[in-house]
Write a protein that holds these residues in place. Structure first.
Motif, mmCIF file in Angstrom:
data_model
loop_
_atom_site.group_PDB
_atom_site.id
_atom_site.type_symbol
_atom_site.label_atom_id
_atom_site.label_comp_id
_atom_site.label_asym_id
_atom_site.label_seq_id
_atom_site.Cartn_x
_atom_site.Cartn_y
_atom_site.Cartn_z
ATOM 1 N N VAL A 30 13.293 1.629 33.955
ATOM 2 C CA VAL A 30 13.541 2.826 33.657
ATOM 3 C C VAL A 30 12.449 3.356 32.542
ATOM 4 O O VAL A 30 12.103 4.479 32.467
ATOM 5 C CB VAL A 30 15.125 3.069 33.060
ATOM 6 C CG1 VAL A 30 15.145 4.426 32.223
ATOM 7 C CG2 VAL A 30 15.976 2.938 34.139
ATOM 8 N N GLU A 31 12.314 2.465 31.420
ATOM 9 C CA GLU A 31 11.428 2.793 30.456
ATOM 10 C C GLU A 31 10.298 3.129 30.872
ATOM 11 O O GLU A 31 9.539 4.079 30.578
ATOM 12 C CB GLU A 31 11.152 1.815 29.580
ATOM 13 C CG GLU A 31 10.485 2.073 28.094
ATOM 14 C CD GLU A 31 10.367 0.951 27.257
ATOM 15 O OE1 GLU A 31 11.200 -0.086 27.167
ATOM 16 O OE2 GLU A 31 9.392 1.105 26.524
ATOM 17 N N ILE A 32 9.867 2.315 31.948
ATOM 18 C CA ILE A 32 8.274 2.610 32.265
ATOM 19 C C ILE A 32 8.162 3.725 33.422
ATOM 20 O O ILE A 32 7.053 4.729 33.246
ATOM 21 C CB ILE A 32 7.875 1.205 33.303
ATOM 22 C CG1 ILE A 32 7.402 0.111 32.263
ATOM 23 C CG2 ILE A 32 6.622 1.657 33.797
ATOM 24 C CD1 ILE A 32 7.199 -1.158 32.816
ATOM 25 N N LEU A 33 8.928 3.954 34.267
ATOM 26 C CA LEU A 33 9.114 5.074 35.116
ATOM 27 C C LEU A 33 9.436 6.216 34.331
ATOM 28 O O LEU A 33 9.229 7.501 34.950
ATOM 29 C CB LEU A 33 9.902 4.820 36.562
ATOM 30 C CG LEU A 33 9.147 3.683 37.352
ATOM 31 C CD1 LEU A 33 10.239 3.507 38.416
ATOM 32 C CD2 LEU A 33 7.770 3.990 37.443
ATOM 33 N N ASP A 34 10.258 6.123 33.188
ATOM 34 C CA ASP A 34 10.436 7.586 32.426
ATOM 35 C C ASP A 34 11.097 8.614 33.418
ATOM 36 O O ASP A 34 10.591 9.715 33.146
ATOM 37 C CB ASP A 34 9.475 7.773 31.486
ATOM 38 C CG ASP A 34 9.695 8.793 30.284
ATOM 39 O OD1 ASP A 34 10.686 8.505 30.084
ATOM 40 O OD2 ASP A 34 9.046 9.262 29.957
ATOM 41 N N PRO A 35 12.246 8.354 33.799
ATOM 42 C CA PRO A 35 12.803 9.696 34.529
ATOM 43 C C PRO A 35 13.287 10.636 33.808
ATOM 44 O O PRO A 35 13.721 10.577 32.708
ATOM 45 C CB PRO A 35 14.129 9.034 35.107
ATOM 46 C CG PRO A 35 14.061 7.589 35.034
ATOM 47 C CD PRO A 35 13.194 7.321 33.938
ATOM 48 N N GLN A 36 12.762 12.009 33.942
ATOM 49 C CA GLN A 36 12.943 13.380 33.087
ATOM 50 C C GLN A 36 13.899 14.176 33.988
ATOM 51 O O GLN A 36 13.945 14.215 35.136
ATOM 52 C CB GLN A 36 11.708 13.941 32.911
ATOM 53 C CG GLN A 36 10.710 13.180 32.049
ATOM 54 C CD GLN A 36 11.110 12.796 30.895
ATOM 55 O OE1 GLN A 36 11.711 13.763 29.760
ATOM 56 N NE2 GLN A 36 10.980 11.636 30.090
ATOM 57 N N PRO A 37 14.766 14.728 32.787
ATOM 58 C CA PRO A 37 15.816 15.808 33.628
ATOM 59 C C PRO A 37 15.111 16.657 34.524
ATOM 60 O O PRO A 37 14.134 17.391 34.358
ATOM 61 C CB PRO A 37 16.253 16.715 32.382
ATOM 62 C CG PRO A 37 16.037 15.786 31.111
ATOM 63 C CD PRO A 37 14.871 14.884 31.473
ATOM 64 N N GLY A 38 15.718 17.028 35.546
ATOM 65 C CA GLY A 38 15.016 17.705 36.651
ATOM 66 C C GLY A 38 14.165 17.265 37.544
ATOM 67 O O GLY A 38 13.806 17.734 38.792
ATOM 68 N N GLU A 39 13.873 15.866 37.518
ATOM 69 C CA GLU A 39 12.860 15.146 38.283
ATOM 70 C C GLU A 39 13.498 14.706 39.675
ATOM 71 O O GLU A 39 14.743 14.705 39.779
ATOM 72 C CB GLU A 39 12.107 13.923 37.641
ATOM 73 C CG GLU A 39 11.120 14.745 36.785
ATOM 74 C CD GLU A 39 10.240 13.393 36.169
ATOM 75 O OE1 GLU A 39 8.945 13.795 35.816
ATOM 76 O OE2 GLU A 39 10.574 12.209 35.985
ATOM 77 N N THR A 40 12.610 14.483 40.603
ATOM 78 C CA THR A 40 13.278 13.899 41.870
ATOM 79 C C THR A 40 12.637 12.509 42.075
ATOM 80 O O THR A 40 11.475 12.179 41.918
ATOM 81 C CB THR A 40 12.654 14.659 43.196
ATOM 82 O OG1 THR A 40 13.004 16.030 43.006
ATOM 83 C CG2 THR A 40 12.873 14.015 44.362
ATOM 84 N N PHE A 41 13.477 11.622 42.270
ATOM 85 C CA PHE A 41 13.058 10.025 42.468
ATOM 86 C C PHE A 41 13.704 9.662 43.755
ATOM 87 O O PHE A 41 14.629 9.960 44.237
ATOM 88 C CB PHE A 41 13.846 9.096 41.335
ATOM 89 C CG PHE A 41 13.071 8.961 40.075
ATOM 90 C CD1 PHE A 41 12.710 9.970 39.379
ATOM 91 C CD2 PHE A 41 12.888 7.626 39.684
ATOM 92 C CE1 PHE A 41 11.890 9.618 38.141
ATOM 93 C CE2 PHE A 41 12.141 7.381 38.473
ATOM 94 C CZ PHE A 41 11.630 8.554 37.562
ATOM 95 N N VAL A 42 12.667 8.877 44.449
ATOM 96 C CA VAL A 42 13.033 8.070 45.509
ATOM 97 C C VAL A 42 13.366 6.641 45.214
ATOM 98 O O VAL A 42 12.512 6.087 44.951
ATOM 99 C CB VAL A 42 12.152 8.303 46.686
ATOM 100 C CG1 VAL A 42 12.563 7.394 48.045
ATOM 101 C CG2 VAL A 42 11.731 9.562 46.860
ATOM 102 N N ASP A 43 14.652 6.041 45.592
ATOM 103 C CA ASP A 43 14.917 4.750 45.306
ATOM 104 C C ASP A 43 15.054 4.154 46.717
ATOM 105 O O ASP A 43 15.707 4.474 47.785
ATOM 106 C CB ASP A 43 16.318 4.715 44.897
ATOM 107 C CG ASP A 43 16.546 3.284 44.667
ATOM 108 O OD1 ASP A 43 16.024 2.286 45.156
ATOM 109 O OD2 ASP A 43 17.574 2.828 43.770
ATOM 110 N N CYS A 44 13.827 3.434 47.179
ATOM 111 C CA CYS A 44 13.645 3.051 48.767
ATOM 112 C C CYS A 44 14.666 1.809 48.940
ATOM 113 O O CYS A 44 14.677 1.517 50.208
ATOM 114 C CB CYS A 44 12.188 2.539 48.848
ATOM 115 S SG CYS A 44 10.954 3.781 48.652
ATOM 116 N N THR A 45 15.325 1.161 47.892
ATOM 117 C CA THR A 45 16.084 -0.031 48.235
ATOM 118 C C THR A 45 17.479 0.556 47.358
ATOM 119 O O THR A 45 17.787 -0.385 46.496
ATOM 120 C CB THR A 45 15.215 -1.100 47.710
ATOM 121 O OG1 THR A 45 15.016 -1.116 46.279
ATOM 122 C CG2 THR A 45 14.237 -1.438 48.509
#
Ligand SMILES: C[S@@+](CC[C@H](N)C(=O)[O-])C[C@H]1O[C@@H](n2cnc3c(N)ncnc32)[C@H](O)[C@@H]1O
Length: 331
Positions: A30-45
């Motif tokens: 989480v720290e490295i990918l640093d998700p920000q409010p409103g972003e789109t993430f794909v969790d492949c697994t």
């Protein structure tokens, strides 16, 4: 207690997730990918959704978590997750390489893509699925129970040489040839216990100790073959990278050197500037790096995490940020 909970989950035909399920290297990811409010993430697994929940909490209600997994028990977990998910979410039950291609067709440009490779604790602990050498079960090992190929077919129908190659290439098993011979001699091999007995029968007693359980490498190898895990990763990494916009991040957690080597090679290659042949003394290619490595060296779990969760011990996390759209030289 855990055994009773697992048995009642199995009786109710739902996947058992330990109440203390802790996703591997989660704060680091989480720290490295640093998700920000409103972003789109794909969790492949998606698995049991441990990483997904932490990420979705950071994405918030304006963000979206696109979950992928080929295992229907993960889809059940996602249904529960979606009931109170902190972000928008949807689930794609598919091989991640195919799902990423589908997202490309939809023109989705996610801000980050996550892989947490290999099998989940849910899969290992569902003894009847045959992933574990610790339980007696029919030979299966399919992450997607709808696929045709199972461990029973690999073990009982593949030629001896092909089995030996699987054990050598995917398990780095020194005794691959003798184990394959022993398996073929004992056919039909119908259960995990029979497979363990065949493996032990091929390894001299003096070598059975010191490198972990004698069946560990062979089970890993057969599971990788059944699920086509390395091919899927080789197809998915370039698709994922192509999907990312400039500034997008890719993070991958792997559990053995065959996966980690692939992830490392892929990211290091993208992060290379000059790609002139080594015999040319001065750079003439003018090639710019396409990736900025967010992990110079792979991150490993802390001793405390390994103590809490011994299954994390072989994990490695690598991540990179996209700097440029794909260079024409590599397209
Ligand atoms: C290590 S678990 C993920 C655990 C998850 N991050 C969590 O926090 O619960 C890996 C998951 O990836 C899935 N998986 C592995 N290879 C896949 C592939 N090629 N396509 C889709 N899903 C895959 C497995 O079914 C499994 O559920």
């Amino acid at each position: 207690m855990a055994i009773a909970a697992r048995q009642s989950a199995q009786a109710a035909n739902i996947a058992y997730v330990p109440p203390d399920h802790e996703p591997v290297l989660a704060p680091e990811l989480v720290e490295i990918l640093d998700p920000q409010p409103g972003e789109t993430f794909v969790d492949c697994t998606f698995g049991a959704g441990g990483h997904a929940r932490l990420i979705a909490e950071r994405l918030g209600p304006e963000g979206e978590l696109i979950a992928i997994d080929r295992d229907p028990t993960s889809e059940e977990r996602w249904r529960e997750f979606s009931a109170d998910a902190p972000s928008r979410t949807r689930f794609l039950r598919a091989d991640f390489a195919a799902a990423l291609e589908g997202l490309r067709g939809e023109n989705v440009r996610p801000d980050a893509i996550v892989f947490d490779l290999g099998m989940s604790s849910m899969q290992v602990d569902a003894w009847e699925r045959g992933f574990s050498y610790a339980y007696d079960a029919p030979l299966d090992m399919r992450m997607d129970p709808d696929q045709g190929l199972s461990a029973a077919e690999v073990v009982n129908e593949w030629p001896q040489e092909r089995i030996a190659a699987v054990l050598r290439d995917y398990g780095e098993e020194r005794r691959a040839g003798s184990i394959a011979r022993e398996i073929v001699k004992r056919r039909p091999v119908q259960t995990t216990s029979e497979l363990v007995a065949a493996i032990k029968g091929a390894i001299p007693p003096s070598e059975r100790f010191g490198r972990g359980h004698p069946a560990k490498r062979s089970f890993q190898a057969i599971r990788i073959a059944v699920n086509g895990e390395l091919d899927a990763l080789d197809r998915a990494l370039p698709s994922a990278w192509q999907l990312l916009p400039v500034g997008g991040r890719l993070g991958a957690i792997s559990f053995h050197s065959l996966e980690d080597r692939r992830v490392k090679r892929f990211l290091v290659d993208l992060a290379r500037g000059c790609i002139c042949p080594p015999e040319i003394p001065v750079c003439v290619c003018g090639h710019e790096p396409e990736a900025d490595l967010l992990t110079r060296k792979a991150l490993a779990p802390s001793p405390e995490e390994i103590e809490r969760n011994p299954r994390s011990s072989s994990a490695h996390l690598r991540a990179a940020r996209k700097l440029l759209e794909q260079s024409p030289r590599r397209a």
